[in-house]
Enzyme design. Structure first.
Site, PDB file in Angstrom:
ATOM      1  N   ASN A 167      41.467 -39.121  11.638  1.00 20.58           N
ATOM      2  CA  ASN A 167      41.055 -40.503  11.412  1.00 20.58           C
ATOM      3  C   ASN A 167      42.257 -41.395  11.658  1.00 20.58           C
ATOM      4  O   ASN A 167      43.081 -41.628  10.775  1.00 20.58           O
ATOM      5  CB  ASN A 167      40.527 -40.668   9.989  1.00 20.58           C
ATOM      6  CG  ASN A 167      39.243 -39.887   9.795  1.00 20.58           C
ATOM      7  OD1 ASN A 167      38.189 -40.288  10.279  1.00 20.58           O
ATOM      8  ND2 ASN A 167      39.347 -38.732   9.141  1.00 20.58           N
ATOM      9  N   GLU A 168      42.339 -41.874  12.884  1.00 19.77           N
ATOM     10  CA  GLU A 168      43.505 -42.636  13.321  1.00 19.77           C
ATOM     11  C   GLU A 168      43.443 -44.069  12.782  1.00 19.77           C
ATOM     12  O   GLU A 168      42.393 -44.485  12.266  1.00 19.77           O
ATOM     13  CB  GLU A 168      43.549 -42.647  14.859  1.00 19.77           C
ATOM     14  CG  GLU A 168      43.641 -41.266  15.492  1.00 19.77           C
ATOM     15  CD  GLU A 168      44.987 -40.583  15.267  1.00 19.77           C
ATOM     16  OE1 GLU A 168      45.767 -41.010  14.395  1.00 19.77           O
ATOM     17  OE2 GLU A 168      45.276 -39.588  15.969  1.00 19.77           O
ATOM     18  N   PRO A 169      44.560 -44.821  12.895  1.00 19.45           N
ATOM     19  CA  PRO A 169      44.539 -46.210  12.431  1.00 19.45           C
ATOM     20  C   PRO A 169      43.322 -46.942  12.987  1.00 19.45           C
ATOM     21  O   PRO A 169      42.971 -46.780  14.159  1.00 19.45           O
ATOM     22  CB  PRO A 169      45.833 -46.780  13.011  1.00 19.45           C
ATOM     23  CG  PRO A 169      46.736 -45.603  13.125  1.00 19.45           C
ATOM     24  CD  PRO A 169      45.859 -44.434  13.444  1.00 19.45           C
TER      25      PRO A 169
END
Ligand code: F6R
Length: 633
Positions: A167-169
Site C-alpha cells: 500500500n504505497e503513498p
C-alpha cells in the site's frame, strides 16, 4: 555501549508523542524471538480449544529472523502448525510462483517447507493470473479471509516509502485487496533482488489498509537505520495517506517492534530530554550540546546559559555548574578525539574487515592510507566475494580480454583452447533470463573481477597484493541476493584469521543498514569469532574500530576518533574507489541514493569536516569517524 539486551517501552511523556506502542530492542535477534514466541503462543492457545490460528504474513528481509525461529521451534520444540491458516500480504504482478523473486517461493523456502502446515491452509495472492481475472481473485481473497474467521495476528514490515503490504503513498484507509502500482522507492529497493531495476515488476497485488486494520492484532517490525525516518513519521505524525503505516495508529491492538537503529529518529531516542527526565551522563550531555549547537547554528563555545534555558535544558546546565563549564568540557572531549597520523597505530598487526570488496576504501580509505604510512602490518580481509553485484557485460569484457591475451601467448591454438572455455559462457549470458542464477563458473569469474579491483584499490592506498585476503565466506555463496544464515564455518574462517595474525587492531563495518543485510551478517560472524578468540588463553584482546559505510557516518557525539584528511588524502581515497570499476557508473545496489560510491564517500567525509568546523572544532578538508571498543556491542 551496553552488551546486554534491553527492551525499552514508552514513558508517559513519550506516550504523548508516540501515537502507538513502540518496543525498542537492542538486539534484533531477540526481537525476532519475541515475535515468534507470540505467534507460537497464539497457535498453542488456539490448539487447546480446538480452533485454528489465522496469521497474516509479510515477506522481505525483516521477518526472516521470525521465520527462522518458528522453524526452530517446530523442529526442536515440536511447535505444531496443523491448526494454522496463513494469508500473505502481497505478491508482485506478473510473477510466476516458482520465480526466484516470487513471494510464493520466498514463503516456501523460509517457512512453509520446513513446518507441518497443511497446503490447503496457505493463501498468497497470485501473480500468474490473467489481468482480467485479478479483480475476481482479489474479491475471492477477501472472502477467504472472512471464511477463515478473520486474521488473528498480522505481522508487517514497513517499506522506506512507508508502505505496509504494497500500500504505497496515496493508498486509502479503507482500501481492500487489489492491484497496485509500485512506488519508485520500492522498485529501487527491490532492484538488487531482480539484478536490475528495469526487471522489477511495476505492479503488485496487495491486501489493502482496510483489510489489514480488520486484523485482531498487528505487529509491525523494522530493523536498520534506513528505516529510521519512516518509523518516526509513522509513529509521531498524524495518520495520513502519504505514510500508509501511520493508519495503524487507529488500531487498538497494534504495536511496533523496532531495533535501536530503526528507532534512532524517534524523539525519545534522538532528543530524549524533550520527552522526559534523562540522566545527564557524559554521553547524553555531549549529545545534547552538539544538538543545541547545530539547532541554533552556533559553535559549541558560543553557547550561552540563555540558549540552554530557551530549549528547556536548565537541568543539564545545573548538573554541570555553569553553561561555560559544560560547553568547555564537551568541546575538549570532542577536540581530544581528533587523532593525527602520529597518534594512530604504528608497526602493529591490523585486520581491516571489508564485507564486500570495496567497503574498505569507501568507508575507511583515509585510515588505510595512514595505517600503511605508519608501517603497520595490515591485512584487508574481504569477507564476501561480491559476485552478485557484477554485471554480465563486465564478464564478457574480461572474457574478450582473455581471448585476446591467449592469441598473444599461444597463437591460434591458444585462442582456440581458451574459446572452448569462453564461448559457452558467452552463450549462457546471451540466453540468460532476467533474474536467472549464474552458473558456479560465472559466479567465480565475477568474484575474480572484484578481487582484481580490490587489489588495485589497496595498492593506491600504499598496500600490496599480499595484503589482500579473500575469505569468500560460505553464507554469501548462494548465487542469489538472499543469503544463508551465518554458520560455524563462517565463524571459523574469521577465527582462523585472528589466530594467524594475532591482531592488535581490527576494523569492522558497524553500519547495519545495507539493503541486503550482508554487513550485519559479517558483523555477527566477526563478533562471534572475536568472543571465541578473546576467551583463549594468553590472547591480547584487539581494539575494535567500528567504521560506517556508504550509507551514513557516525554521529559526532558518538564518535571516539576523528581522522582528519587533507585534500590529497581524500583524492587518494577517491582514486582507490575508482578502481572498483564494476561498481561504478551504475552499481547494482545503489539503494535509494543516485550518487556513485566515490561521491557519497566524498560528501560524507567533507560533510563531517564541515560539521566539526561549524561546532568550532579545528577546520579540516575532510574527516572520517570511528567508534572504538574491546567487546563488540
Ligand atoms: C512484503 C511487504 C512489504 C515489506 C516491506 C519491507 O510482503 O509486505 O511491505 O514488508 O517492503 O521490506 P524489508 O523487510 O525487505 O525491508
Amino acid at each position: 555501549m551496553s552488551n546486554t539486551t534491553r527492551i525499552q517501552a514508552r514513558s508517559s511523556h513519550t506516550m504523548r508523542l508516540e501515537r502507538l506502542p513502540v518496543l525498542i530492542f537492542d538486539d534484533p535477534a531477540q526481537m525476532a524471538r519475541q515475535v515468534a514466541r507470540k505467534v507460537a503462543n497464539l497457535i498453542q492457545d488456539r490448539a487447546v480449544t480446538g480452533r485454528m490460528a489465522v496469521l497474516g504474513l509479510p515477506t522481505g528481509s525483516t521477518p526472516i529472523g521470525v521465520y527462522r525461529e518458528l522453524v526452530r521451534m517446530h523442529q526442536e520444540e515440536g511447535l505444531d502448525f496443523s491448526n494454522v491458516i496463513t494469508f500473505n500480504l502481497d505478491e508482485y504482478y506478473p510473477m510466476k510462483p516458482d520465480a526466484l523473486q516470487s513471494y510464493h517461493r520466498f514463503m516456501e523456502e523460509n517457512l512453509f517447507k520446513n513446518v507441518n502446515i497443511s497446503r490447503k491452509n496457505i493463501h498468497i495472492p497470485r501473480g500468474d493470473i490473467a489481468r482480467e481475472e485479478v479483480d475476481t481473485h482479489c474479491d475471492e481473497y477477501e472472502w477467504q479471509i472472512k471464511k477463515a474467521g478473520g486474521i488473528d495476528l498480522m505481522l508487517l514490515g514497513i517499506g522506506r516509502s512507508g508502505h505496509i503490504g504494497f500500500n504505497e503513498p496515496g493508498s486509502r484507509r479503507d482500501d481492500r485487496t487489489r492491484m497496485v502500482v509500485l512506488d519508485e522507492v520500492t522498485r529501487r529497493d527491490a532492484a538488487g533482488d531482480f539484478f536490475e531495476e528495469k526487471n522489477v515488476p511495476r505492479e503488485a497485488i496487495t491486501m489493502g489498509v482496510g483489510s489489514i486494520l480488520e486484523c485482531r492484532e498487528i505487529i509491525l517490525m523494522a530493523t536498520g537505520e534506513h528505516k529510521g525516518h519512516i518509523i518516526r513519521k509513522a509513529v509521531e505524525e498524524e495518520p495520513n495517506s502519504s505514510v500508509t503505516a501511520s493508519f495503524l495508529q487507529e488500531h487498538l491492538h497494534c504495536a511496533f517492534y523496532v531495533d535501536r537503529a530503526s528507532a534512532s529518529e524517534l524523539t525519545r531516542e534522538k532528543t530524549p530530554w524533550i520527552v522526559g527526565d534523562v540522566s545527564w551522563n557524559a554521553e547524553m550531555a555531549r549529545k545534547a550540546v552538539v544538538w543545541l549547537a547545530k539547532k541554533i547554528k552556533k559553535p559549541i563555545l558560543h553557547l550561552e546559559t540563555a540558549d540552554f534555558h530557551h530549549h528547556h535544558m536548565h537541568d543539564l546546565v545545573n548538573a554541570h555548574g555553569t553553561a561555560d563549564e559544560l560547553t568547555y568540557k564537551v568541546f575538549m572531549e570532542l577536540r581530544d578525539r581528533i587523532k593525527y597520523q602520529p597518534e594512530l597505530p604504528k608497526k602493529k598487526s591490523c585486520i581491516c574487515f571489508s564485507p564486500h570488496p570495496d567497503d574498505d576504501v569507501i568507508s575507511m580509505g583515509g585510515m588505510l592510507g595512514k595505517l600503511a604510512q605508519n608501517k603497520n602490518d595490515v591485512a584487508v580481509a574481504y569477507m564476501t566475494n561480491g559476485s552478485v553485484a557484477v554485471f554480465d557485460m563486465d564478464v564478457e569484457r574480461h572474457l574478450r580480454f582473455l581471448e585476446m591475451s591467449a592469441r598473444l601467448h599461444g597463437g591460434a591454438d591458444g585462442e582456440a583452447r581458451i574459446k572452448a572455455f569462453t564461448r559457452p559462457i558467452f552463450d549462457f549470458i546471451t540466453h540468460k533470463k532476467p533474474g536467472q542464477i549464474d552458473t558456479a563458473e560465472i559466479q567465480q569469474l565475477k568474484a575474480y573481477i572484484r578481487y582484481t579491483e580490490a587489489i588495485a584499490g589497496i595498492e593506491v592506498m600504499g598496500l600490496h597484493e599480499k595484503d589482500a585476503r579473500f575469505l569468500d565466506m560460505p553464507f554469501y555463496k548462494t548465487g542469489e541476493v538472499k543469503k544463508a544464515p551465518i554458520g560455524e564455518d563462517d565463524v571459523q574462517i574469521v577465527l582462523d584469521l585472528f589466530n594467524e595474525r594475532k591482531p592488535d587492531h581490527i576494523y569492522v563495518a558497524g553500519d547495519l543498514s545495507d539493503p541486503h543485510g550482508t554487513h550485519r551478517m559479517c558483523y555477527t560472524a566477526i563478533k562471534r569469532a572475536l568472543e571465541k578468540y578473546n576467551q583463549q588463553e594468553g590472547v591480547k584482546k584487539p581494539l575494535v574500530w567500528l567504521y560506517r559505510g556508504a550509507w551514513q557516518e557516525w554521529e559526532i557525539e558518538k564518535a571516539d576518533i576523528f581522522l582528519p584528511m587533507s585534500k590529497a588524502d581524500l583524492s587518494q581515497k577517491i582514486d582507490a574507489i575508482y578502481k572498483h570499476e564494476s561498481q561504478k557508473d551504475r552499481a547494482l545496489f545503489p539503494g535509494s541514493d543516485a550518487r556513485e560510491f566515490w561521491e557519497r564517500a566524498r560528501d560524507r567525509n567533507v560533510g563531517l569536516a564541515r560539521e566539526m568546523d561549524a561546532l568550532g572544532l579545528p577546520e579540516f578538508y575532510a574527516a572520517e569517524a570511528y567508534v572504538t571498543c574491546h567487546e563488540m556491542p
